[in-house]
Design a protein around this motif. Structure first.
Motif, PDB file in Angstrom:
ATOM      1  N   ILE A 163      -6.996  -0.964  -2.682  1.00 15.26           N
ATOM      2  CA  ILE A 163      -7.979   0.045  -2.274  1.00 15.26           C
ATOM      3  C   ILE A 163      -7.394   0.937  -1.174  1.00 15.26           C
ATOM      4  O   ILE A 163      -7.547   2.161  -1.205  1.00 15.26           O
ATOM      5  CB  ILE A 163      -9.292  -0.633  -1.827  1.00 15.26           C
ATOM      6  CG1 ILE A 163      -9.963  -1.308  -3.033  1.00 15.26           C
ATOM      7  CG2 ILE A 163     -10.239   0.379  -1.173  1.00 15.26           C
ATOM      8  CD1 ILE A 163     -11.110  -2.247  -2.681  1.00 15.26           C
ATOM      9  N   LEU A 164      -6.689   0.334  -0.226  1.00 22.10           N
ATOM     10  CA  LEU A 164      -6.059   1.099   0.856  1.00 22.10           C
ATOM     11  C   LEU A 164      -5.054   2.108   0.310  1.00 22.10           C
ATOM     12  O   LEU A 164      -5.089   3.293   0.668  1.00 22.10           O
ATOM     13  CB  LEU A 164      -5.369   0.141   1.836  1.00 22.10           C
ATOM     14  CG  LEU A 164      -4.551   0.776   2.960  1.00 22.10           C
ATOM     15  CD1 LEU A 164      -5.458   1.557   3.894  1.00 22.10           C
ATOM     16  CD2 LEU A 164      -3.780  -0.299   3.723  1.00 22.10           C
ATOM     17  N   GLY A 165      -4.158   1.649  -0.551  1.00 25.19           N
ATOM     18  CA  GLY A 165      -3.160   2.554  -1.121  1.00 25.19           C
ATOM     19  C   GLY A 165      -3.800   3.692  -1.898  1.00 25.19           C
ATOM     20  O   GLY A 165      -3.399   4.858  -1.783  1.00 25.19           O
ATOM     21  N   ALA A 220       0.840  -1.205   0.000  1.00 25.18           N
ATOM     22  CA  ALA A 220       0.000   0.000   0.000  1.00 25.18           C
ATOM     23  C   ALA A 220       0.874   1.253   0.000  1.00 25.18           C
ATOM     24  O   ALA A 220       0.587   2.226  -0.710  1.00 25.18           O
ATOM     25  CB  ALA A 220      -0.950  -0.007   1.201  1.00 25.18           C
ATOM     26  N   GLY A 221       1.962   1.224   0.780  1.00 28.64           N
ATOM     27  CA  GLY A 221       2.888   2.354   0.816  1.00 28.64           C
ATOM     28  C   GLY A 221       3.529   2.615  -0.534  1.00 28.64           C
ATOM     29  O   GLY A 221       3.718   3.770  -0.935  1.00 28.64           O
ATOM     30  N   ILE A 256       4.060   5.884  -5.501  1.00 35.44           N
ATOM     31  CA  ILE A 256       3.934   6.048  -6.958  1.00 35.44           C
ATOM     32  C   ILE A 256       2.858   7.078  -7.285  1.00 35.44           C
ATOM     33  O   ILE A 256       3.044   7.946  -8.145  1.00 35.44           O
ATOM     34  CB  ILE A 256       3.636   4.688  -7.633  1.00 35.44           C
ATOM     35  CG1 ILE A 256       4.842   3.761  -7.499  1.00 35.44           C
ATOM     36  CG2 ILE A 256       3.244   4.879  -9.093  1.00 35.44           C
ATOM     37  CD1 ILE A 256       4.551   2.315  -7.841  1.00 35.44           C
ATOM     38  N   ASP A 257       1.733   7.002  -6.579  1.00 35.44           N
ATOM     39  CA  ASP A 257       0.635   7.951  -6.800  1.00 35.44           C
ATOM     40  C   ASP A 257       1.088   9.378  -6.510  1.00 35.44           C
ATOM     41  O   ASP A 257       0.903  10.272  -7.346  1.00 35.44           O
ATOM     42  CB  ASP A 257      -0.552   7.582  -5.900  1.00 35.44           C
ATOM     43  CG  ASP A 257      -1.671   8.593  -5.962  1.00 35.44           C
ATOM     44  OD1 ASP A 257      -2.271   8.745  -7.050  1.00 35.44           O
ATOM     45  OD2 ASP A 257      -1.949   9.243  -4.934  1.00 35.44           O
ATOM     46  N   TRP A 259      -4.882  -8.660  -1.668  1.00 31.57           N
ATOM     47  CA  TRP A 259      -4.424  -7.802  -2.770  1.00 31.57           C
ATOM     48  C   TRP A 259      -5.482  -6.743  -3.077  1.00 31.57           C
ATOM     49  O   TRP A 259      -5.170  -5.565  -3.263  1.00 31.57           O
ATOM     50  CB  TRP A 259      -4.127  -8.620  -4.032  1.00 31.57           C
ATOM     51  CG  TRP A 259      -2.703  -9.071  -4.121  1.00 31.57           C
ATOM     52  CD1 TRP A 259      -2.237 -10.336  -3.930  1.00 31.57           C
ATOM     53  CD2 TRP A 259      -1.564  -8.255  -4.402  1.00 31.57           C
ATOM     54  NE1 TRP A 259      -0.869 -10.349  -4.071  1.00 31.57           N
ATOM     55  CE2 TRP A 259      -0.437  -9.088  -4.370  1.00 31.57           C
ATOM     56  CE3 TRP A 259      -1.386  -6.902  -4.663  1.00 31.57           C
ATOM     57  CZ2 TRP A 259       0.863  -8.612  -4.600  1.00 31.57           C
ATOM     58  CZ3 TRP A 259      -0.099  -6.426  -4.899  1.00 31.57           C
ATOM     59  CH2 TRP A 259       0.997  -7.272  -4.856  1.00 31.57           C
ATOM     60  N   ALA A 260      -6.737  -7.184  -3.135  1.00 29.69           N
ATOM     61  CA  ALA A 260      -7.829  -6.267  -3.468  1.00 29.69           C
ATOM     62  C   ALA A 260      -7.897  -5.118  -2.471  1.00 29.69           C
ATOM     63  O   ALA A 260      -7.901  -3.940  -2.860  1.00 29.69           O
ATOM     64  CB  ALA A 260      -9.157  -7.024  -3.506  1.00 29.69           C
TER      65      ALA A 260
END
Length: 173
Positions: free
Chosen positions: A114-116, A27-28, A33-34, A109-110
């Motif tokens: 969503i968390l990230g 998630a981090g 990247i975002d 994974w899903a």
């Protein structure tokens, strides 16, 4: 006399937290990247500027004060805090789910995606008061609302969650 109780399998304290740290690391990475992509676009483009990449795809800098598809974007500013609280609440729930179900790979994974994505957009709301969007798909005069890496992660996570649930239901029948 004590009776044996059956309980859901529980990972050892170290195994569950180690697994959680792996999911949080992913998630981090999504958040990193975002945020880096948003910083790059925000520093490179003027607001509304478009650069054609493909005949159906442009990079463009847009700000979204609402949620998906600019839902409530026209609000007087309260929506910033409303969506921040929702994002933080969802993140807390996801972390709890990862702690309890981190061994379920597709589900984890899903919700990790969503968390990230959720936290990537929460960071934007806290820092800027809006979400930075820059990916624009279109065809002729039809435009899909601009989005970002966080939105993409949320979407892929939602699709994986649906696929995981369909697989789970099919196994049960």
């Amino acid at each position: 006399m004590a009776t044996a109780r059956t309980a859901a399998p529980r990972a050892s304290a170290g195994g569950g937290s180690k697994r959680l740290m792996g999911w949080l690391g992913i998630a981090g990475l999504i958040i990193l990247i975002d945020q880096l992509s948003k910083i790059m676009v925000d520093r490179t483009f003027a607001y509304g500027e478009r650069v054609a990449v493909l005949p159906f795809f442009d990079f463009t800098l847009l700000y979204n004060r609402g949620a998906a598809f600019s839902f409530l974007a026209g609000g007087a500013g309260w929506q910033r805090w409303f969506f921040t609280v929702i994002g933080l609440g969802a993140s807390a729930l996801i972390i709890w789910l990862l702690l309890r179900h981190g061994h379920q790979r597709m589900f984890s994974w899903a919700i990790t995606l969503i968390l990230g994505g959720a936290l990537g957009n929460v960071i934007d709301r806290l820092i800027h008061g809006h979400v930075v969007d820059f990916l624009l798909f279109y065809y002729d005069k039809w435009y899909f609302p601009a989005f970002n890496i966080a939105d993409s992660a949320i979407t892929v996570g939602a699709v994986l969650m649906i696929v995981d649930e369909i697989r789970r239901v099919r196994k049960g029948s």
